[in-house]
Structure formats: C-alpha cells, structure tokens
Design a protein around this motif. Sequence first.
Motif, PDB file in Angstrom:
ATOM      1  N   ALA A 185      -7.766  -7.004  22.522  1.00 58.77           N
ATOM      2  CA  ALA A 185      -6.348  -7.345  22.370  1.00 58.77           C
ATOM      3  C   ALA A 185      -6.162  -8.504  21.396  1.00 58.77           C
ATOM      4  CB  ALA A 185      -5.754  -7.700  23.729  1.00 58.77           C
ATOM      5  N   LEU A 186      -7.024  -9.516  21.491  1.00 53.33           N
ATOM      6  CA  LEU A 186      -6.912 -10.676  20.615  1.00 53.33           C
ATOM      7  C   LEU A 186      -7.151 -10.294  19.162  1.00 53.33           C
ATOM      8  CD1 LEU A 186      -6.641 -13.710  20.114  1.00 53.33           C
ATOM      9  CD2 LEU A 186      -9.086 -13.940  20.621  1.00 53.33           C
ATOM     10  N   PHE A 187      -8.227  -9.548  18.908  1.00 54.99           N
ATOM     11  CA  PHE A 187      -8.577  -9.176  17.546  1.00 54.99           C
ATOM     12  C   PHE A 187      -7.498  -8.287  16.937  1.00 54.99           C
ATOM     13  CE2 PHE A 187     -10.713  -6.480  14.401  1.00 54.99           C
ATOM     14  CZ  PHE A 187     -11.312  -7.443  13.615  1.00 54.99           C
ATOM     15  N   THR A 188      -7.024  -7.304  17.719  1.00 53.70           N
ATOM     16  CA  THR A 188      -5.989  -6.401  17.216  1.00 53.70           C
ATOM     17  C   THR A 188      -4.701  -7.160  16.921  1.00 53.70           C
ATOM     18  OG1 THR A 188      -6.936  -4.578  18.514  1.00 53.70           O
ATOM     19  CG2 THR A 188      -4.692  -4.294  17.694  1.00 53.70           C
ATOM     20  N   GLY A 202       0.801  -1.211   0.000  1.00 51.15           N
ATOM     21  CA  GLY A 202       0.000   0.000   0.000  1.00 51.15           C
ATOM     22  C   GLY A 202       0.839   1.268   0.000  1.00 51.15           C
ATOM     23  N   SER A 203       0.188   2.391  -0.327  1.00 53.17           N
ATOM     24  CA  SER A 203       0.841   3.690  -0.215  1.00 53.17           C
ATOM     25  C   SER A 203       1.059   4.007   1.262  1.00 53.17           C
ATOM     26  CB  SER A 203      -0.032   4.762  -0.858  1.00 53.17           C
ATOM     27  OG  SER A 203      -1.262   4.886  -0.153  1.00 53.17           O
ATOM     28  N   ARG A 204       1.759   5.093   1.539  1.00 49.81           N
ATOM     29  CA  ARG A 204       1.990   5.460   2.936  1.00 49.81           C
ATOM     30  C   ARG A 204       0.669   5.685   3.662  1.00 49.81           C
ATOM     31  NH1 ARG A 204       7.108   9.720   2.872  1.00 49.81           N
ATOM     32  NH2 ARG A 204       8.673   8.246   2.050  1.00 49.81           N
ATOM     33  N   LEU A 205      -0.270   6.335   2.985  1.00 51.59           N
ATOM     34  CA  LEU A 205      -1.579   6.581   3.596  1.00 51.59           C
ATOM     35  C   LEU A 205      -2.286   5.266   3.883  1.00 51.59           C
ATOM     36  CD1 LEU A 205      -3.784   8.531   4.480  1.00 51.59           C
ATOM     37  CD2 LEU A 205      -4.601   8.584   2.113  1.00 51.59           C
ATOM     38  N   THR A 206      -2.209   4.317   2.960  1.00 50.37           N
ATOM     39  CA  THR A 206      -2.852   3.018   3.158  1.00 50.37           C
ATOM     40  C   THR A 206      -2.193   2.238   4.293  1.00 50.37           C
ATOM     41  OG1 THR A 206      -3.422   2.920   0.802  1.00 50.37           O
ATOM     42  CG2 THR A 206      -3.488   0.856   2.023  1.00 50.37           C
ATOM     43  N   VAL A 207      -0.872   2.338   4.402  1.00 47.77           N
ATOM     44  CA  VAL A 207      -0.160   1.659   5.493  1.00 47.77           C
ATOM     45  C   VAL A 207      -0.649   2.176   6.834  1.00 47.77           C
ATOM     46  CG1 VAL A 207       2.082   1.314   6.598  1.00 47.77           C
ATOM     47  CG2 VAL A 207       1.884   1.183   4.112  1.00 47.77           C
ATOM     48  N   VAL A 208      -0.730   3.502   6.959  1.00 43.84           N
ATOM     49  CA  VAL A 208      -1.192   4.104   8.213  1.00 43.84           C
ATOM     50  C   VAL A 208      -2.665   3.766   8.457  1.00 43.84           C
ATOM     51  CG1 VAL A 208      -1.586   6.279   9.424  1.00 43.84           C
ATOM     52  CG2 VAL A 208       0.496   5.954   8.083  1.00 43.84           C
ATOM     53  N   ALA A 209      -3.477   3.833   7.408  1.00 41.72           N
ATOM     54  CA  ALA A 209      -4.900   3.522   7.548  1.00 41.72           C
ATOM     55  C   ALA A 209      -5.102   2.084   8.000  1.00 41.72           C
ATOM     56  CB  ALA A 209      -5.623   3.771   6.226  1.00 41.72           C
ATOM     57  N   GLY A 210      -4.282   1.176   7.468  1.00 39.35           N
ATOM     58  CA  GLY A 210      -4.378  -0.217   7.889  1.00 39.35           C
ATOM     59  C   GLY A 210      -4.054  -0.386   9.356  1.00 39.35           C
ATOM     60  N   LEU A 211      -3.028   0.316   9.823  1.00 45.53           N
ATOM     61  CA  LEU A 211      -2.639   0.219  11.229  1.00 45.53           C
ATOM     62  C   LEU A 211      -3.719   0.811  12.143  1.00 45.53           C
ATOM     63  CD1 LEU A 211      -0.552  -0.428  13.409  1.00 45.53           C
ATOM     64  CD2 LEU A 211       0.487   1.802  12.969  1.00 45.53           C
ATOM     65  N   VAL A 212      -4.245   1.966  11.760  1.00 36.34           N
ATOM     66  CA  VAL A 212      -5.274   2.630  12.578  1.00 36.34           C
ATOM     67  C   VAL A 212      -6.560   1.823  12.597  1.00 36.34           C
ATOM     68  CG1 VAL A 212      -6.696   4.708  12.783  1.00 36.34           C
ATOM     69  CG2 VAL A 212      -4.274   4.911  12.218  1.00 36.34           C
ATOM     70  N   SER A 213      -6.838   1.113  11.501  1.00 33.96           N
ATOM     71  CA  SER A 213      -8.081   0.356  11.396  1.00 33.96           C
ATOM     72  C   SER A 213      -8.181  -0.763  12.425  1.00 33.96           C
ATOM     73  CB  SER A 213      -8.209  -0.249   9.989  1.00 33.96           C
ATOM     74  OG  SER A 213      -8.343   0.768   9.016  1.00 33.96           O
ATOM     75  N   MET A 214      -7.045  -1.298  12.821  1.00 32.47           N
ATOM     76  CA  MET A 214      -7.064  -2.483  13.686  1.00 32.47           C
ATOM     77  C   MET A 214      -7.686  -2.212  15.049  1.00 32.47           C
ATOM     78  SD  MET A 214      -3.330  -3.923  12.626  1.00 32.47           S
ATOM     79  CE  MET A 214      -2.888  -3.888  10.889  1.00 32.47           C
ATOM     80  N   PRO A 215      -7.205  -1.234  15.817  1.00 29.24           N
ATOM     81  CA  PRO A 215      -7.862  -0.978  17.102  1.00 29.24           C
ATOM     82  C   PRO A 215      -9.272  -0.436  16.952  1.00 29.24           C
ATOM     83  CG  PRO A 215      -6.177   0.668  16.661  1.00 29.24           C
ATOM     84  CD  PRO A 215      -5.999  -0.397  15.637  1.00 29.24           C
ATOM     85  N   LEU A 216      -9.516   0.340  15.880  1.00 31.25           N
ATOM     86  CA  LEU A 216     -10.864   0.858  15.664  1.00 31.25           C
ATOM     87  C   LEU A 216     -11.846  -0.280  15.386  1.00 31.25           C
ATOM     88  CD1 LEU A 216     -10.211   4.042  13.472  1.00 31.25           C
ATOM     89  CD2 LEU A 216     -10.799   3.929  15.900  1.00 31.25           C
ATOM     90  N   PHE A 221     -12.439  -2.196  18.590  1.00 34.24           N
ATOM     91  CA  PHE A 221     -13.342  -1.469  19.494  1.00 34.24           C
ATOM     92  C   PHE A 221     -14.790  -1.608  19.034  1.00 34.24           C
ATOM     93  CE2 PHE A 221     -15.587   2.461  20.677  1.00 34.24           C
ATOM     94  CZ  PHE A 221     -15.457   2.393  22.062  1.00 34.24           C
ATOM     95  N   ALA A 222     -15.005  -1.474  17.720  1.00 31.80           N
ATOM     96  CA  ALA A 222     -16.366  -1.622  17.189  1.00 31.80           C
ATOM     97  C   ALA A 222     -16.895  -3.031  17.432  1.00 31.80           C
ATOM     98  CB  ALA A 222     -16.370  -1.304  15.695  1.00 31.80           C
ATOM     99  N   LEU A 223     -16.024  -4.024  17.279  1.00 26.78           N
ATOM    100  CA  LEU A 223     -16.422  -5.410  17.508  1.00 26.78           C
ATOM    101  C   LEU A 223     -16.844  -5.622  18.962  1.00 26.78           C
ATOM    102  CD1 LEU A 223     -16.583  -8.366  16.527  1.00 26.78           C
ATOM    103  CD2 LEU A 223     -14.186  -8.607  17.184  1.00 26.78           C
ATOM    104  N   VAL A 224     -16.070  -5.059  19.893  1.00 23.54           N
ATOM    105  CA  VAL A 224     -16.401  -5.207  21.312  1.00 23.54           C
ATOM    106  C   VAL A 224     -17.733  -4.552  21.634  1.00 23.54           C
ATOM    107  CG1 VAL A 224     -15.711  -4.517  23.633  1.00 23.54           C
ATOM    108  CG2 VAL A 224     -14.014  -5.453  22.064  1.00 23.54           C
ATOM    109  N   VAL A 225     -17.945  -3.344  21.110  1.00 19.77           N
ATOM    110  CA  VAL A 225     -19.196  -2.624  21.383  1.00 19.77           C
ATOM    111  C   VAL A 225     -20.394  -3.396  20.859  1.00 19.77           C
ATOM    112  CG1 VAL A 225     -20.528  -0.552  20.841  1.00 19.77           C
ATOM    113  CG2 VAL A 225     -18.114  -0.356  21.467  1.00 19.77           C
TER     114      VAL A 225
END
Length: 232
Positions: A160-163, A101-115, A118-122
């Motif tokens: 923690a497991l999902f991330t 991925g591009s730099r933006l995609t790399v960062v977006a992929g990393l940020v997506s994991m905890p988000l 969190f959505a899964l837990v809620v």
Amino acid sequence: MSSAEPRTWRAWTPDVAVGAAVAALGVVEVLRLPWLLEGELSGLVLVALATGASVGLARRLPGAALTLVWLTCLAQGLLGIPVLLAQVSVAVVAFGTARWGSRLTVVAGLVSMPLAGFALVVLAQLGQFDTVVYRGQGGGAIAATLYERLGASWPVALLALFTSLLLAPWLVGVSLRLAERARASRVSQVAAEADAEQAHRETQQVQEIARLQEEQAQMARDVHDVVGHSSP
C-alpha cells in the motif's frame, strides 16, 4: 507541450539537467557506502545512471522512461542489487507517464504501480531486495524490520505504501493533463463561436449588399419605365 516543438538540444537541456542531477546523487550515495560486496559498485553505479536517464526521459519520452525503470528494477531483482534512495525519483516517471504519455503509456504507468509493489514485497520476503541503508545488516533486513514493527501484515502495508507513493504523482499528472485538455477545449469553443459570429456577420453583409443591389436595379427599371412613358 506541443508536439511541434523542435527537439533541439536546447529544448532537452532542462530534462538532461534534472536527470544528470539524479544520477549524480545516486553515484554519490553509492560512493559514500562504507560497505560494498565485490562487483556491487559497478552494478549500483549503473542503477544510479539508469535512474537518472529515466528521469531525464520522463517528459519527452515517458514510454521509454517507464520501460527503463522496469528493466532496471528487473535487473536489480534478478541480480540482488539493493535499492538506492535516489530511486525515489521514479515518482517523476510516474508523473511523466500520466502527464505527457500516450493513452497506452498512461495505462501502463497505472498498472505498473501495483505490479511493482507486489514484486517488491515478494523479493523482500525472499530477502533478495533491500535498500542500501539496510543491506549492510544482511539480506532480508527490511522484511525483518517491518515484521518487527507491523507484524504479519507488513507485506500489505509495504504494498500500500509503495503503490501510494507512485500513485500520488500519477494522479497529479492526470489532473494536469485533463485540466490542459479542458482549457484547450474552452479555447477551441471560444474560437469556434467567434468564427460562427464572423460568418454570421459576413452572411448578413452579403444579404444586405444583395438587397441594396436589387433595390438599385428596381429603381433603374422604374426610372426607365417612367422615362419611356413620358417620351412623345
């Protein structure tokens, strides 16, 4: 992967094959369910197909693959569609975002994991997000099972497991990306040193030729002077 590589159907064949395999596994998983609420069959099949498509796009269009994963998960959350086991293949998308991925995609992929975690837990707490394995037991079965085994800390454990499951392939992708850049840098450095050495040799040759020409010219002048002085 070189950006100059032609994007022909042959180049896409491996990606399409992997994506189709994931989609097929998802569809088989859906068709083998002993229970299905009215209208859920089409939704689950669409989830299986979207998951396969995202995996197929992970190498060549990782940004689009990540977007498709998010849209699929958003639709599942809003419509209460359970999670397919085949969706663990989104780890391939996490790898793809970091590897290609591009730099933006790399960062977006990393940020997506905890988000996403969190959505899964809620949604699990609200009883609106279950896997097909638990869905037949009624909404909220995952939350109830996790609470029974882990106590009140189950949301943290699930997050923690999902991330971690997504972070591991992402880190592998980043590692391979950096390793490739390091190799390319070393190759470029070696090529630059070779070019510099070649240029140095050529400069020395030019200087040697110039010196020889100057010596020849000097010899010619000396001969001319000797001949001139010896003439009567």
